[in-house]
Scaffold this motif. Structure first.
Motif, PDB file in Angstrom:
ATOM      1  N   LYS A 132      14.576  18.230 -24.916  1.00 23.82           N
ATOM      2  CA  LYS A 132      15.965  18.312 -24.492  1.00 23.82           C
ATOM      3  C   LYS A 132      16.870  17.622 -25.504  1.00 23.82           C
ATOM      4  O   LYS A 132      17.904  18.158 -25.900  1.00 23.82           O
ATOM      5  N   VAL A 136      19.833  19.264 -27.727  1.00 23.44           N
ATOM      6  CA  VAL A 136      21.230  18.838 -27.706  1.00 23.44           C
ATOM      7  C   VAL A 136      21.690  18.454 -29.109  1.00 23.44           C
ATOM      8  O   VAL A 136      22.789  18.835 -29.534  1.00 23.44           O
ATOM      9  N   MET A 139      22.307  21.482 -31.100  1.00 22.73           N
ATOM     10  CA  MET A 139      23.546  22.139 -30.651  1.00 22.73           C
ATOM     11  C   MET A 139      24.762  21.425 -31.219  1.00 22.73           C
ATOM     12  O   MET A 139      25.702  22.067 -31.696  1.00 22.73           O
ATOM     13  N   ILE A 140      24.749  20.082 -31.158  1.00 19.78           N
ATOM     14  CA  ILE A 140      25.898  19.315 -31.659  1.00 19.78           C
ATOM     15  C   ILE A 140      26.100  19.620 -33.138  1.00 19.78           C
ATOM     16  O   ILE A 140      27.215  19.906 -33.585  1.00 19.78           O
ATOM     17  N   PHE A 143      27.732  22.848 -33.425  1.00 24.88           N
ATOM     18  CA  PHE A 143      29.120  22.933 -32.961  1.00 24.88           C
ATOM     19  C   PHE A 143      30.099  22.327 -33.965  1.00 24.88           C
ATOM     20  O   PHE A 143      31.224  22.820 -34.091  1.00 24.88           O
ATOM     21  N   SER A 191      26.061  28.655 -21.920  1.00 27.70           N
ATOM     22  CA  SER A 191      25.188  28.102 -20.882  1.00 27.70           C
ATOM     23  C   SER A 191      24.774  29.178 -19.883  1.00 27.70           C
ATOM     24  O   SER A 191      23.626  29.205 -19.426  1.00 27.70           O
ATOM     25  N   TYR A 199      16.356  29.577 -19.209  1.00 24.20           N
ATOM     26  CA  TYR A 199      16.258  28.186 -19.621  1.00 24.20           C
ATOM     27  C   TYR A 199      15.807  27.334 -18.438  1.00 24.20           C
ATOM     28  O   TYR A 199      16.281  27.518 -17.323  1.00 24.20           O
TER      29      TYR A 199
ATOM     30  N   PHE B  47      16.347   7.652 -22.176  1.00 22.98           N
ATOM     31  CA  PHE B  47      16.059   8.984 -22.696  1.00 22.98           C
ATOM     32  C   PHE B  47      14.825   9.571 -22.027  1.00 22.98           C
ATOM     33  O   PHE B  47      14.761  10.772 -21.785  1.00 22.98           O
ATOM     34  N   TYR B  50      15.811  10.866 -18.726  1.00 25.04           N
ATOM     35  CA  TYR B  50      16.632  12.052 -18.930  1.00 25.04           C
ATOM     36  C   TYR B  50      15.783  13.266 -19.300  1.00 25.04           C
ATOM     37  O   TYR B  50      16.029  14.371 -18.822  1.00 25.04           O
ATOM     38  N   GLU B  51      14.757  13.018 -20.154  1.00 26.15           N
ATOM     39  CA  GLU B  51      13.892  14.124 -20.567  1.00 26.15           C
ATOM     40  C   GLU B  51      13.145  14.711 -19.375  1.00 26.15           C
ATOM     41  O   GLU B  51      12.944  15.917 -19.289  1.00 26.15           O
ATOM     42  N   LYS B  52      12.707  13.837 -18.473  1.00 29.83           N
ATOM     43  CA  LYS B  52      11.843  14.290 -17.392  1.00 29.83           C
ATOM     44  C   LYS B  52      12.629  14.950 -16.270  1.00 29.83           C
ATOM     45  O   LYS B  52      12.098  15.753 -15.532  1.00 29.83           O
ATOM     46  N   LYS B  53      13.895  14.558 -16.152  1.00 29.43           N
ATOM     47  CA  LYS B  53      14.712  15.085 -15.073  1.00 29.43           C
ATOM     48  C   LYS B  53      15.068  16.536 -15.406  1.00 29.43           C
ATOM     49  O   LYS B  53      15.295  16.859 -16.566  1.00 29.43           O
ATOM     50  N   SER B  54      15.117  17.394 -14.371  1.00 27.94           N
ATOM     51  CA  SER B  54      15.533  18.750 -14.690  1.00 27.94           C
ATOM     52  C   SER B  54      17.047  18.800 -14.600  1.00 27.94           C
ATOM     53  O   SER B  54      17.628  18.379 -13.601  1.00 27.94           O
ATOM     54  N   SER B  55      17.672  19.254 -15.672  1.00 31.50           N
ATOM     55  CA  SER B  55      19.131  19.304 -15.628  1.00 31.50           C
ATOM     56  C   SER B  55      19.574  20.718 -15.952  1.00 31.50           C
ATOM     57  O   SER B  55      18.938  21.402 -16.746  1.00 31.50           O
ATOM     58  N   ALA B  57      21.663  24.040 -17.334  1.00 29.99           N
ATOM     59  CA  ALA B  57      22.037  24.355 -18.716  1.00 29.99           C
ATOM     60  C   ALA B  57      23.453  23.901 -19.029  1.00 29.99           C
ATOM     61  O   ALA B  57      23.729  23.439 -20.138  1.00 29.99           O
ATOM     62  N   TRP B  58      24.360  23.972 -18.027  1.00 27.89           N
ATOM     63  CA  TRP B  58      25.745  23.606 -18.342  1.00 27.89           C
ATOM     64  C   TRP B  58      25.859  22.153 -18.752  1.00 27.89           C
ATOM     65  O   TRP B  58      26.689  21.807 -19.586  1.00 27.89           O
ATOM     66  N   LEU B  60      23.676  20.247 -20.456  1.00 33.42           N
ATOM     67  CA  LEU B  60      23.311  20.099 -21.861  1.00 33.42           C
ATOM     68  C   LEU B  60      24.435  20.585 -22.748  1.00 33.42           C
ATOM     69  O   LEU B  60      24.813  19.951 -23.740  1.00 33.42           O
ATOM     70  N   VAL B  61      25.008  21.732 -22.375  1.00 31.39           N
ATOM     71  CA  VAL B  61      26.009  22.348 -23.224  1.00 31.39           C
ATOM     72  C   VAL B  61      27.278  21.488 -23.254  1.00 31.39           C
ATOM     73  O   VAL B  61      27.875  21.285 -24.311  1.00 31.39           O
ATOM     74  N   ILE B  63      27.403  18.243 -22.703  1.00 30.86           N
ATOM     75  CA  ILE B  63      27.099  17.044 -23.488  1.00 30.86           C
ATOM     76  C   ILE B  63      27.237  17.353 -24.970  1.00 30.86           C
ATOM     77  O   ILE B  63      27.881  16.623 -25.724  1.00 30.86           O
ATOM     78  N   ALA B  64      26.642  18.481 -25.393  1.00 32.25           N
ATOM     79  CA  ALA B  64      26.693  18.829 -26.812  1.00 32.25           C
ATOM     80  C   ALA B  64      28.127  19.051 -27.262  1.00 32.25           C
ATOM     81  O   ALA B  64      28.552  18.547 -28.300  1.00 32.25           O
TER      82      ALA B  64
END
Lengths: 285, 241
Positions: A132, A136, A139-140, A143, A191, A199, B47, B50-55, B57-58, B60-61, B63-64
């Motif tokens: 993950k 990210v 992606m950054i 962007f 997304s 995903y 981290f 955060y990696e283990k939690k399912s989040s 797609a929006w 991640l996007v 955050i990026a």
């Protein structure tokens, strides 16, 4: 640089971790000298004339730290002279120099690190273990150029419609917000598209172009072994060194210092090998 | 459950173990070892969780995107000496999208902007400082999103907090331990920087507050994401699923 290209990217990263973990925490001047020597030689080999600026900066850091430390710290038995009532001691001066050395060698090693380990390497190493985070970050990194291009486009549009060339906080903020407003919608489409393509489903696979070879394992084992030897000697107190109240007479252990020196200059082997091969072994025609 | 156990282990076992190891092995410079180690372990723990939690797609996007925006801001507003919009952007994102998103935006901003401005041993400290900026903003999100004056006040206070944390770092870097006199000297000599952080946070928060809020609220309504989803769009989303 190409010298480490033959290795898996995890090899240089382990190596730098080993070198820097010792160089950050040691107060031993012999170890610091090794780190500084190795770093300077590597930096000169890799960056050539471009390195001179950083070397000058490091010298300045060492000088400033050495000169100012005795102003804050008045421990030590050998007084050089007095400033007001406070003594300016030799020990504090040397301690300052040693701190300066460790800061300078960190600066130099980080510069070598940045030259050798690229963003792609970092992603290649962490892509499998931290998917993950790696996603990210990539992606950054994707962007940022897009956003910059959009910003410049908007700025040029403003210029074309007769806005002044002078930079102003207000106009930059307006353009910046416009960038966000434009990009936010586009990004939500990304997304939705990710979600539509599955995903977050389980059983995703991960492919890597390069395979982990025996030589990689050997190189990692080499760095780790030397690093562990150093830590064992530090743990046993053979490499302890103190400045106050008087400079310590011991702290030089030939085996411990030697292994750290070997660790610091080991990349030179590959550089020298590559250069010799290039120079003296032309391809068979 | 497993994730929670591992993260508890990290926070309850690793950090004391690090402190003990630092005191045993590095007598002279134990504080620098312990502080750096604790910062790294906290980041690693966060981290990991955060990696283990399912989040979705929006998340991640977003955050990026927001990290990229604050890196862009650092580049675009570089012509103003010592005014950086990063904290303001992190705070606003955290207020609208929650504390975890805020933490990650802060941490990634520090990490990625240092690709451009130079990595160093300060990176973990900066990641933690900016991450906490976002985390606290997200915790106080309910109050901050409704009250503009509170938001401005928070951004000023967090600017000072950020500067104090980074001063601890530079003190550690210079001395290998926290010498109080040196720390005070550093704080007073960096007073200008502290003030400029607070001022730039307030200026940029005031500038961005209204438009960012508008953009984020629109996203929240349109896609039913974030903390403040209007009831109507929530129902619509449920109906769609």
């Amino acid at each position: 640089m190409c010298y480490f290209r033959t290795f898996d990217p995890i090899v240089p990263m382990t190596y730098f971790l080993c070198v820097m973990s010792i160089c950050v925490f040691t107060a031993n001047p012999y170890l610091q000298a090794c780190a500084l020597l190795g770093g300077v030689v590597l930096l000169l080999c890799i960056k050539k004339a471009k390195a001179l600026k950083l070397l000058a900066l490091s010298l300045a850091v060492i000088a400033v730290m050495g000169a100012t430390n005795p102003l804050f710290v008045h421990r030590g038995l050998t007084d050089l002279f007095y400033i007001g009532k406070d003594p300016y001691t030799l020990e504090a001066l040397l301690y300052g120099l040693s701190l300066g050395c460790s800061i300078a060698s960190l600066l130099i090693w980080f510069s070598v690190f940045n030259a050798i380990v690229t963003q792609d390497d970092i992603l290649a190493v962490f892509g499998k273990r931290l998917p993950k985070t790696a996603l990210v970050i990539s992606m950054i990194l994707g962007f940022i150029p897009k956003l910059r291009r959009k910003y410049t486009e908007l700025l040029h549009a403003q210029y074309a419609s007769g806005a002044s060339r002078r930079k102003s906080l207000h106009r930059s903020a307006v353009l910046f917000i416009a960038c966000l407003a434009y990009e936010a919608e586009r990004v939500m489409d990304i997304s939705m598209s990710m979600k539509a393509r599955g995903y977050g489903l389980k059983d995703r696979t991960h492919a890597q172009r390069r395979r982990f070879r025996k030589s990689d394992a050997a190189a990692i084992a080499f760095s780790l072994a030397l690093c562990i030897v150093c830590f064992v000697f530090i743990g046993k107190g053979r490499l302890d060194y103190w400045y106050y109240p008087r400079l310590s007479p011991n702290g030089f252990d030939p085996f411990g210092v030697g292994s750290y020196l070997l660790l610091c200059i080991s990349p030179l082997f590959f550089i020298v090998k590559e250069k010799t091969l290039w120079r003296y072994c032309p391809a068979k025609t | 459950m497993k994730v929670r156990i591992v993260s508890l282990c990290i926070f309850l076992l690793c950090i004391p173990a690090l402190c003990v190891a630092g005191i045993v092995f590095f007598r002279e410079r134990s504080v620098s070892f312990v502080c750096t180690g604790v910062v790294l372990v906290m980041l690693a723990g966060y981290f990991y969780v955060y990696e283990k939690k399912s989040s979705p797609a929006w998340e991640l996007v977003i955050i990026a995107l927001m990290s990229a925006m604050s890196v862009l801001g650092r580049i675009v507003f570089a012509f103003l000496p010592s005014l950086k919009p990063c904290s303001a952007i992190i705070i606003l994102t955290a207020v609208y999208f929650g504390r975890e998103t805020g933490f990650m935006v802060g941490a990634f901003t520090a990490l990625v902007s240092n690709f451009y401005f130079g990595q160093g041993s300060w990176t973990p400290f900066q990641m933690l400082a900016w991450g906490l900026t976002g985390y606290f903003a997200g915790m106080l999100g309910r109050w901050l999103s409704n009250n503009r004056i509170l938001l401005l006040l928070y951004s000023a206070v967090i600017g000072v907090f950020f500067s104090l944390l980074m001063d601890i770092y530079s003190c550690l870097w210079m001395d290998g331990k926290v010498v109080l006199s040196r720390y005070l000297v550093l704080i007073s000599s960096a007073a200008w920087v502290t003030v400029s952080y607070a001022v730039s946070n307030v200026v940029f928060t005031a500038l961005f507050m209204e438009p960012f809020g508008r953009i984020f609220k629109r996203l929240c309504t349109k896609y039913a994401i974030g903390l403040y989803i209007p009831e109507a769009s929530k129902q619509k989303q449920e109906a769609r699923n």
